[in-house]
Write a protein that holds these residues in place. Structure first.
Motif, PDB file in Angstrom:
ATOM      1  N   LEU A  62      -0.642   2.378 -84.491  1.00 27.55           N
ATOM      2  CA  LEU A  62      -1.842   1.525 -83.561  1.00 27.55           C
ATOM      3  C   LEU A  62      -3.205   1.849 -83.876  1.00 27.55           C
ATOM      4  N   TRP A  63      -3.249   3.112 -83.805  1.00 29.64           N
ATOM      5  CA  TRP A  63      -4.441   4.036 -84.007  1.00 29.64           C
ATOM      6  C   TRP A  63      -4.540   5.040 -85.117  1.00 29.64           C
ATOM      7  N   PRO A  64      -4.584   4.531 -86.327  1.00 30.38           N
ATOM      8  CA  PRO A  64      -4.712   5.584 -87.693  1.00 30.38           C
ATOM      9  C   PRO A  64      -5.395   6.843 -87.468  1.00 30.38           C
ATOM     10  N   LEU A  65      -6.694   6.533 -86.605  1.00 32.01           N
ATOM     11  CA  LEU A  65      -7.557   7.899 -86.389  1.00 32.01           C
ATOM     12  C   LEU A  65      -6.852   9.026 -85.722  1.00 32.01           C
ATOM     13  N   SER A  66      -5.782   8.562 -84.752  1.00 29.78           N
ATOM     14  CA  SER A  66      -5.144   9.652 -84.024  1.00 29.78           C
ATOM     15  C   SER A  66      -4.618  10.331 -84.778  1.00 29.78           C
ATOM     16  N   TYR A  67      -4.148  10.289 -86.026  1.00 29.65           N
ATOM     17  CA  TYR A  67      -3.467  11.128 -87.002  1.00 29.65           C
ATOM     18  C   TYR A  67      -4.488  12.097 -87.462  1.00 29.65           C
ATOM     19  N   THR A  68      -5.639  11.690 -87.938  1.00 37.94           N
ATOM     20  CA  THR A  68      -6.809  12.551 -88.185  1.00 37.94           C
ATOM     21  C   THR A  68      -7.239  13.439 -87.252  1.00 37.94           C
ATOM     22  N   VAL A  69      -7.540  13.042 -85.729  1.00 39.88           N
ATOM     23  CA  VAL A  69      -7.630  13.742 -84.747  1.00 39.88           C
ATOM     24  C   VAL A  69      -6.539  14.957 -84.529  1.00 39.88           C
ATOM     25  N   LEU A  70      -5.245  14.568 -84.815  1.00 39.69           N
ATOM     26  CA  LEU A  70      -4.161  15.491 -84.438  1.00 39.69           C
ATOM     27  C   LEU A  70      -4.322  16.546 -85.417  1.00 39.69           C
ATOM     28  N   LYS A  71      -4.543  16.237 -86.681  1.00 37.68           N
ATOM     29  CA  LYS A  71      -4.538  17.091 -88.049  1.00 37.68           C
ATOM     30  C   LYS A  71      -5.879  18.114 -87.716  1.00 37.68           C
ATOM     31  N   ILE A  72      -6.779  17.747 -87.314  1.00 33.53           N
ATOM     32  CA  ILE A  72      -7.985  18.658 -87.148  1.00 33.53           C
ATOM     33  C   ILE A  72      -7.649  19.591 -85.800  1.00 33.53           C
ATOM     34  N   GLY A  73      -7.201  18.998 -84.822  1.00 34.48           N
ATOM     35  CA  GLY A  73      -6.739  19.852 -83.533  1.00 34.48           C
ATOM     36  C   GLY A  73      -5.782  20.845 -84.054  1.00 34.48           C
ATOM     37  N   SER A  74      -4.655  20.447 -84.804  1.00 36.32           N
ATOM     38  CA  SER A  74      -3.678  21.274 -85.374  1.00 36.32           C
ATOM     39  C   SER A  74      -3.969  22.663 -86.195  1.00 36.32           C
ATOM     40  N   VAL A  75      -5.087  22.243 -87.061  1.00 35.26           N
ATOM     41  CA  VAL A  75      -5.756  23.128 -88.071  1.00 35.26           C
ATOM     42  C   VAL A  75      -6.468  24.198 -87.163  1.00 35.26           C
ATOM     43  N   THR A  76      -7.343  23.677 -86.372  1.00 31.88           N
ATOM     44  CA  THR A  76      -8.382  24.397 -85.656  1.00 31.88           C
ATOM     45  C   THR A  76      -7.348  25.481 -84.594  1.00 31.88           C
ATOM     46  N   TYR A  77      -6.289  25.033 -84.002  1.00 29.84           N
ATOM     47  CA  TYR A  77      -5.689  25.648 -83.057  1.00 29.84           C
ATOM     48  C   TYR A  77      -5.034  26.612 -83.995  1.00 29.84           C
ATOM     49  N   LEU A  78      -4.101  26.457 -85.022  1.00 21.17           N
ATOM     50  CA  LEU A  78      -3.166  27.353 -85.564  1.00 21.17           C
ATOM     51  C   LEU A  78      -4.400  28.477 -86.146  1.00 21.17           C
ATOM     52  N   LEU A  79      -5.424  28.179 -86.696  1.00 17.89           N
ATOM     53  CA  LEU A  79      -6.507  29.293 -87.113  1.00 17.89           C
ATOM     54  C   LEU A  79      -6.807  30.234 -86.086  1.00 17.89           C
ATOM     55  N   TYR A  80      -6.980  29.834 -84.815  1.00 14.20           N
ATOM     56  CA  TYR A  80      -7.221  30.500 -83.467  1.00 14.20           C
ATOM     57  C   TYR A  80      -5.899  31.454 -83.173  1.00 14.20           C
ATOM     58  N   LEU A  81      -4.804  30.788 -83.450  1.00 20.84           N
ATOM     59  CA  LEU A  81      -3.368  31.740 -83.348  1.00 20.84           C
ATOM     60  C   LEU A  81      -3.485  32.809 -84.192  1.00 20.84           C
ATOM     61  N   ALA A  82      -3.924  32.520 -85.551  1.00 22.07           N
ATOM     62  CA  ALA A  82      -3.678  33.287 -86.660  1.00 22.07           C
ATOM     63  C   ALA A  82      -4.765  34.400 -86.062  1.00 22.07           C
ATOM     64  N   TRP A  83      -5.766  34.214 -85.646  1.00 14.54           N
ATOM     65  CA  TRP A  83      -6.675  35.203 -85.499  1.00 14.54           C
ATOM     66  C   TRP A  83      -6.247  35.964 -84.290  1.00 14.54           C
ATOM     67  N   LYS A  84      -5.859  35.530 -83.408  1.00  9.06           N
ATOM     68  CA  LYS A  84      -4.911  36.285 -82.020  1.00  9.06           C
ATOM     69  C   LYS A  84      -4.272  37.314 -82.911  1.00  9.06           C
ATOM     70  N   ILE A  85      -3.272  36.643 -83.596  1.00  7.28           N
ATOM     71  CA  ILE A  85      -2.074  37.665 -84.151  1.00  7.28           C
ATOM     72  C   ILE A  85      -2.779  38.804 -85.038  1.00  7.28           C
ATOM     73  N   ALA A  86      -3.471  38.393 -85.745  1.00  7.12           N
ATOM     74  CA  ALA A  86      -4.070  39.328 -86.686  1.00  7.12           C
ATOM     75  C   ALA A  86      -5.000  40.638 -85.809  1.00  7.12           C
ATOM     76  N   ASN A  87      -5.408  40.215 -84.579  1.00  6.59           N
ATOM     77  CA  ASN A  87      -6.043  41.105 -83.835  1.00  6.59           C
ATOM     78  C   ASN A  87      -5.376  41.788 -82.574  1.00  6.59           C
ATOM     79  N   ALA A  88      -3.939  41.604 -82.585  1.00  6.19           N
ATOM     80  CA  ALA A  88      -3.069  41.911 -81.749  1.00  6.19           C
ATOM     81  C   ALA A  88      -3.027  43.337 -81.376  1.00  6.19           C
ATOM     82  N   ALA A  89      -3.033  44.032 -80.117  1.00  6.78           N
ATOM     83  CA  ALA A  89      -3.069  45.279 -79.974  1.00  6.78           C
ATOM     84  C   ALA A  89      -1.829  45.976 -80.133  1.00  6.78           C
TER      85      ALA A  89
END
Length: 198
Positions: free
Chosen positions: A67-94
């Motif tokens: 119904l809303w093809p743009l929702s897939y693009t929004v999900l993709k951007i959100g996914s990439v951003t959050y995974l990059l944030y989690l990768a940063w947290k893992i890399a800098n874990a104490a």
């Protein structure tokens, strides 16, 4: 659901949850940095959150993309951003001793919510429903979700235990830092199929 179809679904679910992906890499890193018992809420969030997502996908969430093809693009951007944030947290874990007091593994709600921005989870959910709940009827969808509850329990336990075992080998701070950076790089690598599909 026929026995043959159930066997095929179980095999499919086992293979998809056991192969490396964001959830498993994060669980292994959590097991290494926080130990098994502190990672249990993270494990339960995945083990129950992903099957819930599968059920929601089977009961109609898939249609949002139609119904809303743009929702897939929004999900993709959100996914990439959050995974990059989690990768940063893992890399800098104490280191584990410091993590005991200062660091925190993902909570139940955080890891359950993560399923909705996890590219591999979306791919698995869409594939499982398309292949094994073709009629989208409630019973078929619940069978698929139920099988994933069982298989997710096997997977989350295995990957977290693997991380906990690695913890013993990574007592040296330099090795642990290298491990965390490697896990972060692998997590980022899981984005390659999302950003550059074949």
């Amino acid at each position: 659901m026929t026995p043959d179809l159930l066997t095929a679904l179980t095999t499919f679910a086992f293979v998809t949850v056991m192969t490396p992906g964001p959830n498993n890499l994060m669980l292994m890193a959590s097991g290494t940095n926080f130990g098994f018992s502190r990672s249990i809420p993270h494990m339960l969030g995945i083990g129950l959150g992903f099957p819930l997502m599968v059920a929601c996908v089977g009961l109609g969430v898939m249609q949002v993309f139609d119904l809303w093809p743009l929702s897939y693009t929004v999900l993709k951007i959100g996914s990439v951003t959050y995974l990059l944030y989690l990768a940063w947290k893992i890399a800098n874990a104490a280191p584990p001793r410091d993590a005991e007091s200062s660091g925190k593994p993902l909570t139940f709600l955080q890891s359950a919510a993560f399923q909705w921005v996890n590219p591999k989870a979306w791919s698995m959910a869409l594939s499982a429903i398309t292949l094994y709940a073709t009629g989208r009827d409630l019973v078929s969808v619940l069978w698929v979700a139920g099988v994933y509850i069982v298989m997710s329990g096997v997977s989350t336990t295995s990957w977290t235990l693997l991380g906990q075992q690695l913890r013993r080998m990574l007592r040296n701070q330099a090795r642990l830092r290298a491990f965390n950076w490697f896990m972060a790089a692998l997590l980022i690598a899981t984005l390659i199929p999302v950003l550059w599909p074949l």
